[in-house]
Scaffold this motif. Structure first.
Motif, mmCIF file in Angstrom:
data_model
loop_
_atom_site.group_PDB
_atom_site.id
_atom_site.type_symbol
_atom_site.label_atom_id
_atom_site.label_comp_id
_atom_site.label_asym_id
_atom_site.label_seq_id
_atom_site.Cartn_x
_atom_site.Cartn_y
_atom_site.Cartn_z
ATOM 1 N N ARG A 64 -5.518 8.608 8.177
ATOM 2 C CA ARG A 64 -6.311 8.808 6.957
ATOM 3 C C ARG A 64 -7.417 9.824 7.207
ATOM 4 O O ARG A 64 -7.722 10.659 6.338
ATOM 5 N N GLU A 90 -3.832 8.838 0.535
ATOM 6 C CA GLU A 90 -2.991 7.653 0.383
ATOM 7 C C GLU A 90 -1.572 7.919 0.879
ATOM 8 O O GLU A 90 -0.963 7.077 1.548
ATOM 9 N N ALA A 145 0.902 4.126 -2.838
ATOM 10 C CA ALA A 145 0.662 5.521 -2.472
ATOM 11 C C ALA A 145 1.784 6.415 -2.983
ATOM 12 O O ALA A 145 1.530 7.526 -3.479
ATOM 13 N N ALA A 168 0.830 -1.208 0.000
ATOM 14 C CA ALA A 168 0.000 0.000 0.000
ATOM 15 C C ALA A 168 0.862 1.255 0.000
ATOM 16 O O ALA A 168 0.509 2.265 -0.637
ATOM 17 N N TRP A 171 -4.293 11.568 -4.248
ATOM 18 C CA TRP A 171 -3.010 11.153 -3.678
ATOM 19 C C TRP A 171 -2.919 11.411 -2.181
ATOM 20 O O TRP A 171 -2.220 10.690 -1.454
#
Length: 672
Positions: free
Chosen positions: A302, A235, A165, A161, A232
């Motif tokens: 997040r 992430e 990202a 991940a 973006w």
């Protein structure tokens, strides 16, 4: 300029010193952090001096291309952002030694040298962007900032991940950088040079000025994370180490806003109200969608990343109001909108960095980011909980903290809409103000959820139950930011008295009467229109608290105390508490069209008694609609075009010679 140069030297020295951190980890944790701290202090001095003295220091260095030297300039606008960068760098230098301790444990695959080197280059790039006085230096510094931060996002690259990202971040950074380069190209083509001085004198028609603005707005807006170019941001920010996330959200996004202000207010100069309308609409959409997406998140970093989108929307709304008023001939009201945006830039840098550092402290203590696994941290991390609470109150826009001041100034600007002649604008601005008000209420709901689920109640996991307070340096960094959130919320007139040098530079006009009545009252338009006194609010809060305590203390002596009635269900446990998902469920039902939701409920039956349910498992997946509506169709289009273009690669040398021959013929025909 000497302090600015010394600050740059400090950040570079920090990166160079970190090269030996793999063998000697203390070099990164202490030696490199000391240089960063000194660099931050020097940047504060350099930027503060430029604002207070209202000077414009310029310099030309014999670097770059033979025909294009490096042009540097430090004025009140760049000084304001220079001070913000310096302040956050100094805070991170206090925070990093304690936070990086876990990265020095045996078995870590990441290189500490990489982290230290690219952190220094990242900060150097941001500072150079602020000093640049020509497009060449600006773009080199911009790319240095973007590429170095890519390596910081990909630092823990063993996680797929994080690699995804980082790639997405770099891809969108390069697309945005290309748009900025084209915007500078328009100005350079008409101005006859790459220096900002030549671009200011460029004789642009309204059409070409709008084209240049559109390119700059696209490029800087993508870097700032505005909707719908924000993919973006949620992430990349969670993937980076927490102190880097604080720099990216608290500072890097503001450097993008600096670029937009410099390009529009300074280089273009003749502002059109239509530009402001675009900013106001995009800013309002970013504000509302950002906070709605934040509300539904359970990963703390997040959630904070989506909240940054909301606050970027507030800043863009302030700038949009400013441009609308300036473009329609109401320069004084335009100054007020610009001041509101600048104050929110400062406020967001403080409280969002505080919250990211708080999230890092929680992860450092209990290795957890999921709100549904937290709880009860107020008893295990009491000092961190106080600092985090101040950050939550500030970002919720509650007085007497700094977040309230900047949002209140934005509302005051919007309330001046009746001064406009256009009925359309007089109708749109109140709608934008209503969206801002709704977003402020949702932001308060969001951070009630964050603080209540994470810090109150009982621990929901064993690791959280064994959490402990973090190192003194980490607490000192968070405490300093919390203190500044309070001070900048109380002494607002003093702060505005310093940053009013920026509208004086860009517009030749300062705020009319914001600090005319001293430090006690803030009067952005006039005392008859609106006024606010943060010191009196503080006095009122203190008096209320003292009276309430006295009354409760007197009554407490007459009350017989005993165990609370628990309804006959036994002692409370963590499963009886609201989870983060449950808290946001009403908002999810009301605004369900905003998200792509996948709600799964798994039911476990008893094999011997099929009618009896033994367990339920609920899983909620939330997807950003911008992926399915915008990015995935673009991705499919690009892949389809790439496949078709790939057909020309036949593998035959005869075909390639034919391509070369016909291309040569075409070029000769064009030349002749």
């Amino acid at each position: 300029m000497i302090f600015a140069y010394l600050s740059l030297f400090g950040t570079l020295a920090s990166g160079v010193l970190a090269l030996g951190a793999d063998r000697h980890p203390r070099l990164l944790r202490y030696g490199s952090s000391i240089f960063l701290g000194l660099s931050g202090l020097l940047a504060i001095v350099a930027g503060g001096w430029a604002m207070i003295d209202e000077t414009r220091s310029t310099d030309v260095l014999a670097l770059g291309l033979p025909w294009l030297k490096w042009h540097l300039r430090l004025d009140p606008l760049s000084g304001f952002f220079f001070s913000i960068v310096g302040l956050l760098v100094f805070v991170v230098s206090l925070y990093a030694p304690g936070y990086l301790r876990e990265f020095t444990h045996a078995g870590r695959k990441q290189s500490l040298s990489v982290l230290g080197l690219f952190s220094g280059l990242f900060i150097t790039g941001m500072l150079l962007v602020l000093l640049a006085d020509d497009a060449f230096v600006f773009m080199i510094s911009w790319e240095l900032m973007s590429v170095s931060s890519y390596f910081l996002v990909a630092y823990q690259h063993q996680h797929a991940a994080n690699r995804r990202a980082a790639f997405l971040y770099l891809l969108m950074a390069q697309v945005g950088g290309l748009a900025i380069l084209l915007g500078f190209g328009v100005l350079a083509g008409f101005g006859g040079g790459f220096t900002f001085e030549s671009m200011r004198a460029a004789p642009l028609s309204p059409t070409w000025a709008s084209i240049a603005f559109a390119l700059a707005f696209f490029g800087f807006g993508m870097k700032a994370g505005m909707v719908p170019l924000h993919a973006w941001l949620p992430e990349a920010h969670p993937a980076a180490p927490s102190h880097i996330s604080a720099l990216m959200s608290g500072v890097m996004l503001k450097v993008a806003i600096y670029g937009l202000i410099r390009f529009t207010y300074d280089l273009l100069g003749h502002i059109q109200w239509q530009w402001g309308l675009v900013l106001l609409i995009v800013g309002s959409a970013s504000t509302l969608l950002g906070v709605l997406y934040a509300l539904i998140q359970n990963n703390l970093k997040r959630l904070l990343a989506y909240s940054s989108i909301e606050n970027i929307g507030i800043i863009l709304s302030g700038l949009g109001l400013s441009m609308i008023f300036i473009g329609t001939g109401h320069k004084v009201l335009g100054v007020l909108g610009l001041m509101a945006a600048l104050y929110h830039i400062l406020s967001h840098s403080l409280f969002k960095s505080l919250l990211f550092l708080g999230a890092g402290a929680i992860a450092h203590s209990c290795h957890e980011y999921d709100l549904n696994n937290m709880g009860g941290l107020i008893r295990r991390m009491p000092q961190t909980s106080v600092f985090f609470l101040i950050g939550c109150l500030a970002i919720s826009g509650l007085p007497p903290l700094n977040g309230f001041v900047s949002e209140w100034l934005t509302f005051q600007t919007a309330l001046q809409a009746p001064a406009l002649e256009s009925g359309v604008l007089r109708s749109i601005i109140p709608v934008a103000a209503a969206v801002l008000a709704l977003s402020a209420a949702l932001a308060a709901t969001c951070f009630v959820k964050v603080y209540g689920v994470a810090f109150l109640g009982q621990p929901r996991s064993r690791r959280v139950g064994h959490a402990h307070e973090v190192a003194i340096g980490m607490r000192l960094a968070m405490g300093l930011l919390a203190l500044l959130c309070v001070l900048f919320g109380i002494f607002t007139s003093a702060v505005i008295g310093i940053i009013d040098a920026i509208p004086n530079l860009l517009l030749g006009q300062g705020p009319p009467s914001a600090a005319a009545h001293g430090w006690l009252w803030l009067t952005p338009i006039s005392p008859k229109v609106a006024s606010y006194s943060a010191p009196l609010v503080v006095v009122g809060i203190v008096l209320f608290a003292l009276i309430s305590y006295a009354l409760l203390h007197v009554r407490a002596t007459r009350i017989r105390r005993g165990d609370a009635w628990d309804g006959g269900f036994g002692s409370l446990n963590a499963r009886m508490q609201y989870s983060g998902t449950a808290f946001s469920m009403p908002i999810q039902r009301i605004f369900s069209p905003v998200w792509d939701l996948k709600d799964d409920v798994e039911e476990t039956k008893n094999p011997a008694q099929p009618w009896r349910t033994e367990g339920l498992r609920h899983q909620l997946q939330v997807s950003d609609k911008s992926w399915s509506r915008l990015y995935e169709p673009i991705g499919r289009l690009v892949l389809s075009a790439a496949r078709r273009v790939g057909r020309i690669q036949t593998g035959s040398i005869h075909t390639y010679l034919a391509y070369s021959f016909f291309t040569l013929i075409l070029l000769l025909w064009l030349v002749t």
